[in-house]
Design a protein around this motif. Structure first.
Motif, PDB file in Angstrom:
ATOM      1  N   GLU A  59       0.859  -1.175   0.000  1.00  0.00           N
ATOM      2  CA  GLU A  59       0.000   0.000   0.000  1.00  0.00           C
ATOM      3  C   GLU A  59       0.900   1.231   0.000  1.00  0.00           C
ATOM      4  OE1 GLU A  59      -3.303  -2.132  -0.353  1.00  0.00           O
ATOM      5  OE2 GLU A  59      -3.358   0.048  -0.188  1.00  0.00           O
ATOM      6  N   GLY A  61      -0.379   4.751  -0.893  1.00  0.00           N
ATOM      7  CA  GLY A  61      -1.168   5.856  -0.361  1.00  0.00           C
ATOM      8  C   GLY A  61      -0.409   7.151  -0.225  1.00  0.00           C
ATOM      9  N   ASP A  62      -0.275   7.636   1.008  1.00  0.00           N
ATOM     10  CA  ASP A  62       0.356   8.917   1.279  1.00  0.00           C
ATOM     11  C   ASP A  62       1.778   8.773   1.804  1.00  0.00           C
ATOM     12  OD1 ASP A  62      -1.919  10.349   0.509  1.00  0.00           O
ATOM     13  OD2 ASP A  62      -2.826  10.061   2.482  1.00  0.00           O
ATOM     14  N   GLU A 117      -1.617   4.212  -5.454  1.00  0.00           N
ATOM     15  CA  GLU A 117      -2.290   3.677  -4.273  1.00  0.00           C
ATOM     16  C   GLU A 117      -1.655   2.368  -3.821  1.00  0.00           C
ATOM     17  OE1 GLU A 117      -5.042   4.756  -2.429  1.00  0.00           O
ATOM     18  OE2 GLU A 117      -4.628   6.633  -3.439  1.00  0.00           O
ATOM     19  N   GLU A 118      -1.318   1.503  -4.785  1.00  0.00           N
ATOM     20  CA  GLU A 118      -0.829   0.171  -4.443  1.00  0.00           C
ATOM     21  C   GLU A 118       0.112  -0.333  -5.525  1.00  0.00           C
ATOM     22  OE1 GLU A 118      -3.076  -3.654  -2.796  1.00  0.00           O
ATOM     23  OE2 GLU A 118      -3.319  -3.511  -4.970  1.00  0.00           O
ATOM     24  N   THR A 133      -1.645   0.627  -9.077  1.00  0.00           N
ATOM     25  CA  THR A 133      -2.992   1.191  -9.064  1.00  0.00           C
ATOM     26  C   THR A 133      -2.887   2.646  -8.636  1.00  0.00           C
ATOM     27  OG1 THR A 133      -3.904  -0.966  -8.507  1.00  0.00           O
ATOM     28  CG2 THR A 133      -5.302   0.948  -8.080  1.00  0.00           C
ATOM     29  N   ASP A 134      -3.585   3.519  -9.375  1.00  0.00           N
ATOM     30  CA  ASP A 134      -3.538   4.949  -9.073  1.00  0.00           C
ATOM     31  C   ASP A 134      -4.937   5.545  -9.103  1.00  0.00           C
ATOM     32  OD1 ASP A 134      -4.233   5.937 -11.756  1.00  0.00           O
ATOM     33  OD2 ASP A 134      -2.217   5.342 -12.354  1.00  0.00           O
ATOM     34  N   ARG A 135      -5.019   6.843  -8.842  1.00  0.00           N
ATOM     35  CA  ARG A 135      -6.295   7.549  -8.770  1.00  0.00           C
ATOM     36  C   ARG A 135      -6.607   8.341 -10.038  1.00  0.00           C
ATOM     37  NH1 ARG A 135      -3.946   8.584  -3.138  1.00  0.00           N
ATOM     38  NH2 ARG A 135      -2.472   9.844  -4.244  1.00  0.00           N
ATOM     39  N   GLY A 176      -9.740   6.015 -11.231  1.00  0.00           N
ATOM     40  CA  GLY A 176      -8.384   5.494 -11.333  1.00  0.00           C
ATOM     41  C   GLY A 176      -8.273   4.291 -12.248  1.00  0.00           C
TER      42      GLY A 176
END
Length: 187
Positions: A59, A61-62, A117-118, A133-135, A176
């Motif tokens: 993961e 994320g941020d 994201e992942e 995986t993205d947004r 995404g």
């Protein structure tokens, strides 16, 4: 062929000094300690056999230092799966190519897709598959015409040249996408 410097699995590169995704205290990032999963992706499944697909997920994320984090995570998977340390120049080149493609896919998500994201890394007997995986709503594509002498715009060209295949999948009704790339496992 890639030009990645090899590091032992415990060397987390420039992020290990406490300024990385682990919150500045030198502790490892819990997301970066993903356990190997079985063919279904379930962490409670038995360890994958040599013929079953092996999967690792990270993961992002941020997290800070996302590109080095993704490379280190992938490098550890390559160690665990026996690609590293490389027994030959061909195996070393294959591992370097994998790490370069991870860098390009994650960097693309950072620059053009609101961040990754992942990261998912999976391996079967013949193919290693990378998925980011993205947004973002965009559609990655190699720049045409490719201009080797100009800075920037080489990421998807590199992916296209190094991989057996690559593409984009989208979930219906979800924002995404997942950009995937497949590389041949060394023999």
């Amino acid at each position: 062929m890639g030009t990645t410097q090899q590091h032992p699995p415990s060397d987390l590169g420039p992020e290990s000094s406490g300024s990385g995704a682990g919150g500045g205290d030198g502790a490892p990032d819990p997301a970066a300690t993903a356990a190997p999963t079985g063919p279904s992706g379930d962490a409670s499944a038995p360890a994958a056999t040599a013929t079953a697909r092996q999967v690792r997920r990270l993961e992002l994320g941020d997290a800070s230092g996302i590109v080095p984090l993704a490379r280190d995570f992938t490098r550890q998977a390559l160690y665990d799966w026996g690609w590293l340390p490389a027994e030959s120049a061909d195996r070393r080149a294959a591992a370097e190519d994998v790490l370069l493609v991870v860098s390009e896919l994650v960097t693309n998500a950072c620059l053009h897709a609101e961040g990754p994201e992942e990261l998912r890394v999976s391996l079967d007997a013949k193919v290693l598959r990378l998925e980011v995986t993205d947004r973002g709503p965009g559609q990655p594509a190699p720049r045409t015409p490719h201009r080797a002498g100009r800075p920037g715009g080489h990421g998807m060209f590199i992916v296209q040249r190094l991989c057996l295949d690559w593409g984009v999948t989208r979930a219906d009704g979800a924002p995404g996408k997942t950009v995937w790339a497949e590389l041949a496992a060394p023999e």
